[in-house]
Enzyme design. Structure first.
Site, mmCIF file in Angstrom:
data_model
loop_
_atom_site.group_PDB
_atom_site.id
_atom_site.type_symbol
_atom_site.label_atom_id
_atom_site.label_comp_id
_atom_site.label_asym_id
_atom_site.label_seq_id
_atom_site.Cartn_x
_atom_site.Cartn_y
_atom_site.Cartn_z
ATOM 1 N N GLY A 1 37.456 48.868 38.546
ATOM 2 C CA GLY A 1 36.446 48.020 37.916
ATOM 3 C C GLY A 1 35.298 47.856 38.897
ATOM 4 O O GLY A 1 34.611 46.838 38.929
ATOM 5 N N THR B 1 32.424 49.049 39.095
ATOM 6 C CA THR B 1 31.024 48.960 38.639
ATOM 7 C C THR B 1 30.857 47.735 37.750
ATOM 8 O O THR B 1 29.881 47.605 37.023
ATOM 9 C CB THR B 1 30.604 50.213 37.835
ATOM 10 N N GLY B 2 31.842 46.865 37.782
ATOM 11 C CA GLY B 2 31.788 45.684 36.913
ATOM 12 C C GLY B 2 30.888 44.594 37.472
ATOM 13 O O GLY B 2 30.459 44.628 38.628
ATOM 14 N N ALA C 1 32.148 42.773 40.621
ATOM 15 C CA ALA C 1 32.003 43.570 41.838
ATOM 16 C C ALA C 1 30.580 43.473 42.383
ATOM 17 O O ALA C 1 30.376 43.170 43.565
ATOM 18 C CB ALA C 1 32.377 45.018 41.553
ATOM 19 N N VAL D 1 42.034 55.080 34.420
ATOM 20 C CA VAL D 1 43.248 54.514 35.028
ATOM 21 C C VAL D 1 44.544 54.945 34.336
ATOM 22 O O VAL D 1 45.623 54.837 34.907
ATOM 23 C CB VAL D 1 43.222 52.960 35.087
ATOM 24 N N LYS E 1 42.433 36.921 37.381
ATOM 25 C CA LYS E 1 42.987 36.390 36.143
ATOM 26 C C LYS E 1 42.346 37.064 34.932
ATOM 27 O O LYS E 1 41.289 37.646 35.086
ATOM 28 C CB LYS E 1 42.796 34.879 36.100
ATOM 29 N N ASP F 1 42.479 32.833 42.634
ATOM 30 C CA ASP F 1 41.984 31.690 41.878
ATOM 31 C C ASP F 1 40.787 31.239 42.701
ATOM 32 O O ASP F 1 40.955 30.649 43.767
ATOM 33 C CB ASP F 1 43.034 30.584 41.792
ATOM 34 N N HIS F 2 39.594 31.566 42.234
ATOM 35 C CA HIS F 2 38.449 31.376 43.139
ATOM 36 C C HIS F 2 38.211 29.914 43.509
ATOM 37 O O HIS F 2 37.570 29.613 44.502
ATOM 38 C CB HIS F 2 37.182 32.052 42.585
ATOM 39 N N ASP G 1 41.583 29.154 30.170
ATOM 40 C CA ASP G 1 40.511 29.597 31.068
ATOM 41 C C ASP G 1 40.384 28.713 32.310
ATOM 42 O O ASP G 1 40.056 29.194 33.385
ATOM 43 C CB ASP G 1 39.185 29.600 30.285
ATOM 44 N N HIS H 1 42.746 26.846 37.474
ATOM 45 C CA HIS H 1 42.003 26.014 38.432
ATOM 46 C C HIS H 1 42.502 24.574 38.487
ATOM 47 O O HIS H 1 42.751 24.027 39.561
ATOM 48 C CB HIS H 1 40.510 26.014 38.093
HETATM 49 C C1 BG6 Z 1 36.056 30.921 35.624
HETATM 50 C C2 BG6 Z 1 36.064 30.761 34.134
HETATM 51 O O1 BG6 Z 1 37.357 31.120 36.097
HETATM 52 O O2 BG6 Z 1 35.496 29.784 36.231
HETATM 53 C C3 BG6 Z 1 34.668 30.479 33.622
HETATM 54 O O3 BG6 Z 1 36.560 31.936 33.526
HETATM 55 C C4 BG6 Z 1 34.047 29.317 34.362
HETATM 56 O O4 BG6 Z 1 34.681 30.216 32.224
HETATM 57 C C5 BG6 Z 1 34.160 29.517 35.872
HETATM 58 O O5 BG6 Z 1 32.684 29.227 33.991
HETATM 59 C C6 BG6 Z 1 33.671 28.295 36.617
HETATM 60 O O6 BG6 Z 1 33.611 28.580 37.986
HETATM 61 P P1 BG6 Z 1 32.602 27.856 38.960
HETATM 62 O O7 BG6 Z 1 32.904 28.399 40.311
HETATM 63 O O8 BG6 Z 1 31.232 28.185 38.486
HETATM 64 O O9 BG6 Z 1 32.887 26.390 38.827
#
Ligand code: BG6
Length: 486
Positions: free
Chosen positions: A12, A14-15, A18, A83, A145, A174-175, A232, A237
């Site tokens: 992915g 070129t997504g 990325a 893939v 995810k 999980d960012h 989501d 989160h």
């Molecule tokens: C993502 C969700 O995981 O987190 C999005 O898929 C959401 O829908 C985003 O907008 C929010 O992240 P942040 O860092 O902008 O608060």
């Protein structure tokens, strides 16, 4: 910084993610010296691109054509790849081996899957069977995810990955766990006597977690409509944040100790029965207002969509620390503002000695509230009662505040930079373990199940508000209210 060596293969490559996040984060790691000479990147995707064309796009994504940027970009290569085509993996393997030699990578590899999750298992399988994964250095799999859409599908996905990678080799992003102030929860709790000694149901009345977004679904409606806010944002989160807030003190600040405590916390989260789920969770979908198109009129959203764009809920932990102290959570799209915060509401003093018959102090004591500003502001605030500076004796709440200087904030590494750095180090602290993911699904599945039994009455909230009235009722019913309100 200590130099780390690895070959990165981005599936992915070129997504959107990325170009928007991953390559700029890699460039930051390069500028700080974590990446120096000994790294190489293979981008793969279906698009047919030459190395040159790919580098051009990477150059654009990092927004620099300095000498340093050019040197960085020279480590990037491209391989068009389907893939599902087994034969292609030998091409990839040859390229990987060539780059390993050229850049002296000691066999270290990071496979980053930023693509449709239905192919995760396929890719992981071929990486192993076609011999790209080898025993020379480390081989780590980084995945984005969604990890399934319920417990069963997550389990299936996990089993397919487990055939090729060990749990400690899988890094589930999980960012939110890469955010500075989320990482600060542990420092705040376990670095401060005055916080941790009060961090329980004797002193805390309730905790509120709000992840508010002002934007709608943008171009992601086809994904979002099948997901909804519960999957989501809540399953991942919010569950992660809540487990950091609720967990017991880890033995040491290491990934295995922290994970063990998070899992224990999630295990004591009460999984609701049908009646409880129906009363303790509220869903919403935005309609028209404030110049925003109703959700149902977005491109790629069915006109009768029942997907929720808002969730509020009450979580209960059945353990000694938290019994009786609810955690209220909420998140949604097109709300009043974009911010993430945690409000810890303490109990009032048992006795208000300032309120005796004939007292001139008319103001009742306020509750102490500790607010963690996660984003966009970063910092803490503590509301306490004090005496005002006038004649007589009047109490009033004052706020002690620490906010990170916005200039300093700019220097804070982005979540992806931190997380890629951790993956290079092999530090799983800020990634979701399979057990965490599975307990989070088991909780969320029960809410979903109850919602699926009955069609919702959507739309039910106005863009720019803080969600449906039922979200206020949820907390007011308990004689409490949201700390942040409009
Ligand atoms: C993502 C969700 O995981 O987190 C999005 O898929 C959401 O829908 C985003 O907008 C929010 O992240 P942040 O860092 O902008 O608060």
């Amino acid at each position: 910084a200590t130099e780390r060596s690895a070959l990165f293969i981005f599936f992915g490559g070129t997504g959107d993610l990325a170009y928007r996040k991953l390559y700029p984060s890699m460039f930051n790691l390069y500028r700080k010296g974590t990446l120096q000479e000994k790294f190489a990147v293979i981008g793969t995707a279906r698009d047919k691109l030459t190395d040159e064309k790919f580098r051009e796009k990477v150059r654009k994504s990092i927004g620099s054509d300095s000498k340093e940027a050019e040197k960085f970009i020279s480590h990037f290569y491209y391989e068009a790849h389907d893939v599902t085509d087994q034969a292609h993996y030998s091409v990839l393997k040859a390229r990987a081996e060539e780059l390993d030699k050229k850049y002296k990578l000691s066999g270290n590899q990071i496979f980053y899957l930023s693509m449709a999750p239905n192919f995760f298992g396929t890719v992981a399988g071929y990486l192993r069977t076609e011999g790209i994964v080898n025993d020379n250095g480390f081989s780590r799999l980084v995945i984005e995810k969604p990890f399934g859409r319920d417990f069963e599908s997550a389990k299936e996905l996990n089993e397919s990955l487990a055939k090729s990678f060990k749990e400690e080799e899988i890094f589930r992003i999980d960012h939110y766990l890469g955010k500075e102030m989320i990482q600060n929860i542990e420092a705040l709790r376990f670095g401060n006597t005055i916080i941790e000694s009060l961090w329980n149901n004797r002193y805390i009345d309730n905790i509120q977690v709000t992840l508010s977004e002002s934007l709608g679904v943008e171009e992601r409606a086809s994904y979002y409509d099948k997901s909804g806010a519960l999957r989501d944002m809540v399953q991942n989160h919010i569950m992660q944040i809540v487990s950091l807030l609720a967990m017991e003190q880890p033995v040491a600040f290491t990934d295995s100790d922290i994970r063990a405590e998070k899992v224990k916390a999630l295990r004591s989260l009460r999984v609701y029965n049908v009646a409880e789920a129906a009363t303790n969770f509220v869903r919403g979908q935005y309609g028209a207002g404030n110049k925003v198109k109703p959700y149902r009129e977005e491109d790629n959203v069915p006109a009768d969509s029942t997907t929720e764009t808002f969730v509020a809920g009450k979580l209960m932990f059945d353990n000694y620390r938290w019994s009786g102290t609810p955690f209220y959570i909420r998140t949604g799209k097109v709300l009043a503002d974009k911010f993430t915060r945690v409000d810890v509401v303490f109990k009032k003093p048992l006795v208000d000695i300032f309120a005796f018959p004939g007292s001139t102090n008319t103001a009742p004591l306020d509750t102490n509230i500790l607010t963690l500003y996660i984003e966009p502001k970063a910092g803490f605030a503590l509301k306490i009662n004090a005496k005002n500076n006038e004649q007589g004796f009047q109490t009033e709440p004052v706020t002690m505040k620490y906010l990170v200087d916005p200039e300093d904030s700019k220097k804070t590494p982005e979540p992806y930079e931190r997380l890629i750095h951790d993956a290079l180090k092999g530090d799983g602290t800020n990634f979701s373990s399979w057990q965490e993911v599975s307990y989070a699904w088991k909780f969320v599945d029960q809410i979903r199940h109850v919602w699926d039994l009955q069609a919702p009455n959507f739309p039910n909230y106005t863009p720019g508000s803080m969600g449906p009235a039922a979200a206020d009722e949820l907390i007011e019913r308990d004689h409490r209210s949201w700390v942040y309100k409009l």
